[in-house]
Write an enzyme that holds these catalytic residues in place. Structure first.
Site, PDB file in Angstrom:
ATOM      1  CG  ASP A  65      -6.681  -7.699 -21.077  1.00 53.73           C
ATOM      2  OD1 ASP A  65      -5.954  -8.699 -21.065  1.00 53.73           O
ATOM      3  OD2 ASP A  65      -6.649  -6.839 -20.189  1.00 53.73           O
ATOM      4  CG  ASP A 134      -3.863   3.910 -16.134  1.00 53.21           C
ATOM      5  OD1 ASP A 134      -4.051   2.768 -15.681  1.00 53.21           O
ATOM      6  OD2 ASP A 134      -4.080   4.217 -17.319  1.00 53.21           O
ATOM      7  CG  HIS A 136      -5.171  -0.298 -16.629  1.00 47.16           C
ATOM      8  ND1 HIS A 136      -4.196   0.374 -17.324  1.00 47.16           N
ATOM      9  CD2 HIS A 136      -4.671  -1.550 -16.440  1.00 47.16           C
ATOM     10  CE1 HIS A 136      -3.172  -0.431 -17.552  1.00 47.16           C
ATOM     11  NE2 HIS A 136      -3.432  -1.602 -17.017  1.00 47.16           N
ATOM     12  CD  GLU A 141      -5.636   2.467 -19.981  1.00 43.30           C
ATOM     13  OE1 GLU A 141      -5.508   2.594 -18.751  1.00 43.30           O
ATOM     14  OE2 GLU A 141      -4.691   2.162 -20.724  1.00 43.30           O
TER      15      GLU A 141
END
Ligand code: F6R
Length: 258
Positions: A65, A134, A136, A141
């Site tokens: 990313d 979270d 990811h 997400e």
């Protein structure tokens, strides 16, 4: 999914390097994650490169990313980070390290180009992954499609807060990224997820023992035939099956591959 629980982050880095080294020696295509978790592993691989005959010259690498909106060459840009922390210390040339072009005017076209580059390279052989608090992976997400491809995503406020430590203030953290999708990530032959520290314990339990669900994007790993998770004890603390995973490791047949 093989879940290997080590005592501490140093041992995680060592074990992860053992797995990655096997691929490097075959001149594999490596999938690289940024963030702080793999840094110790990169250090260990750099050490092995200098101390042994381990060469990356035949490898190429693809990043997961990149932030959208940072000027080119910004020290927190992922292309720059991976150069600084890893690839400039080993014998892989810069033009063999690829990342999504998040500075492009047309990010959709840039995402498609990146998918094509991955395809043309024959895909990633081993993908190193960190884990967001979270749940990811990459920057997929919660709520991300389990079959998503490389695209623009908006960071969760929790992720912005988690990543603020790399910037002078939370306001400077970009809100958008170009990230490989979950469908892109699971195309890799072998997924190697690293998780260290107590802040990852809930996400690690959800990924390995929760339902396969976009609510925990990393749970998509349950659907992949070749996954190795290496965690330290604090990150493993909430897995109900942690005692079983320790027993499996203690009795791992010598010839069973990673
Ligand atoms: C980074 C990435 C992210 C991180 C995750 C964990 O390229 O894809 O998924 O791996 O945010 O970050 P750390 O390791 O800093 O806790």
């Amino acid at each position: 999914m093989e879940i290997v629980i080590m005592e501490n982050a140093q041992q995680v880095a060592h074990r992860a390097s053992d797995v990655i080294e096997l691929y490097v020696r075959r001149g594999a295509t490596l999938g690289l994650a940024t963030g702080s978790t793999p840094l110790e592993t990169y250090k260990e691989l750099i050490r092995r490169h200098h101390a042994t005959d381990l060469s990356f010259a035949e490898c190429r690498a693809f990043l997961l990313d990149e932030y959208v909106g940072l000027p080119q060459g910004h020290p927190q840009g992922y292309r720059e980070t991976i150069r600084r922390e890893f690839t400039r210390h080993i014998d892989i040339s810069d033009d063999q390290v690829h990342g999504p072009d998040a500075s492009a005017e047309d990010v959709r076209a840039a995402a498609l180009t990146y998918e094509r580059q991955l395809l043309a390279a024959g895909g990633v052989d081993i993908q190193i992954l960190g884990l967001g608090t979270d749940g990811h992976i990459g920057f997929n997400e919660p709520g991300s499609s389990l079959v998503s491809r490389t695209r623009l995503k908006t960071l969760h406020p929790q992720t912005v807060q988690d990543n603020a430590r790399f910037f002078e203030s939370p306001q400077q953290v970009p809100r958008h990224v170009l990230t490989q999708g979950l469908g892109t990530i699971v195309d890799a032959g072998h997924l190697l997820l690293l998780a260290t520290g107590p802040t990852k314990s809930a996400a690690l339990a959800a990924l390995s023992e929760g339902p396969l669900s976009a609510a925990c994007p990393a749970s998509v790993l349950q659907w992949h035939p070749h996954v190795t998770v290496i965690s330290d004890e604090p990150a493993a603390a909430e897995m109900k099956l942690r005692h079983y995973h320790r027993a499996v490791l203690a009795q791992k047949p010598p010839r069973q591959p990673h």
